[in-house]
Design an enzyme around this catalytic site. Sequence first.
Site, PDB file in Angstrom:
ATOM      1  N   THR A  62       0.843  -1.192   0.000  1.00 53.19           N
ATOM      2  CA  THR A  62       0.000   0.000   0.000  1.00 53.19           C
ATOM      3  C   THR A  62       0.884   1.249   0.000  1.00 53.19           C
ATOM      4  OG1 THR A  62      -1.920   1.008   1.069  1.00 53.19           O
ATOM      5  CG2 THR A  62      -0.353  -0.085   2.539  1.00 53.19           C
ATOM      6  N   LYS A  66       3.621   1.474  -3.914  1.00 52.46           N
ATOM      7  CA  LYS A  66       3.092   0.719  -5.061  1.00 52.46           C
ATOM      8  C   LYS A  66       3.993   0.813  -6.301  1.00 52.46           C
ATOM      9  CE  LYS A  66      -1.708   0.531  -3.622  1.00 52.46           C
ATOM     10  NZ  LYS A  66      -3.106   0.709  -3.975  1.00 52.46           N
ATOM     11  N   TYR A 217     -12.394   4.493   1.748  1.00 49.77           N
ATOM     12  CA  TYR A 217     -13.146   3.653   2.684  1.00 49.77           C
ATOM     13  C   TYR A 217     -13.115   4.250   4.087  1.00 49.77           C
ATOM     14  CZ  TYR A 217     -13.415   0.120   6.323  1.00 49.77           C
ATOM     15  OH  TYR A 217     -13.697  -0.534   7.492  1.00 49.77           O
TER      16      TYR A 217
END
Length: 273
Positions: A62, A66, A217
């Site tokens: 993450t 990346k 999220y």
Amino acid sequence: MSDHYAVIGNPIGHTKSPLIHGMFAEMTRQNLVYTAIEGSLGGFATDVDRFRQAGGRGMNVTAPFKLDAFAYATEHSDRARLAGAVNALKFDGDRVLAENFDGIGLTRDVVHNLGCPLKDKRVLLLGAGGAARGALLPFLAQGPTVLDIANRTLEEAQALAQEVADLGTVRALRYAHLETEQYDLVFNATSASLRGELPPVPATVFAPGALAYELAYGKGLTPFLRLAQGAGVQQLADGVGMLVEQAAEAFAWWRGVRPQTQDVIDQLKIPLV
Ligand code: ATR
């Protein structure tokens, strides 16, 4: 001895991956350990080397690693190559296999969990960064009638549309151009929500019965979802399903068994208020 997997990021304190993979392992009776590693900035390769030397079998990757993971890998899937970013690694001797499951996880959530097929639908993607990149191939594979990308910096969206020109028609638009357009599915793939900002999208873009999907999220009703709600959109979603589905794809890739996801999604869901 259990097989060892990990997520690497910085910061990493907020990660839900050990919880998700722990539930998957229990569900599928797989003997594995999954931990979180705070990677050192500038030291990604050293950290991963150490993990592999200790017997590590695979990793989720993450922010901000990346791109480092892309450079570290020896073999890339098409998805990882187009995304230009890697969110899962598998170690097999000297081989380092790289994948990007973000877009496929998102698509699976929308089509299977939320029951909103993209086929023959008008789809709008807001943003042209890493998150939008990852979504492009899996979205095109679904056969939407229209796939538009809107971005503040038009050149970024144009470059992205150009890269997939062989695979389908993708239009790059300015936000101002959206005043006269309507879509069945609208995805916020910008990083605006992370700072509580709203991309300059007009409230009129939502067609009757539209889905508004926030890729971030756990932020509740973001400014984007609030805009959609105010415009009368009934179907609002955040990225919890995407998070769990990309994890399930990685788990299946590593272990050869795909876990059920709905219970895990229900446990992690934070109400959109
Ligand atoms: P990620 O990997 O999360 O996609 P990124 O690669 O830095 O992050 O890309 C961020 C995206 O969010 C970009 O498309 C950016 O738009 P620009 O290319 O025009 O900068 C978009 N973005 C960030 N903040 C935004 C805002 N307040 N309004 C609209 N778009 C925004």
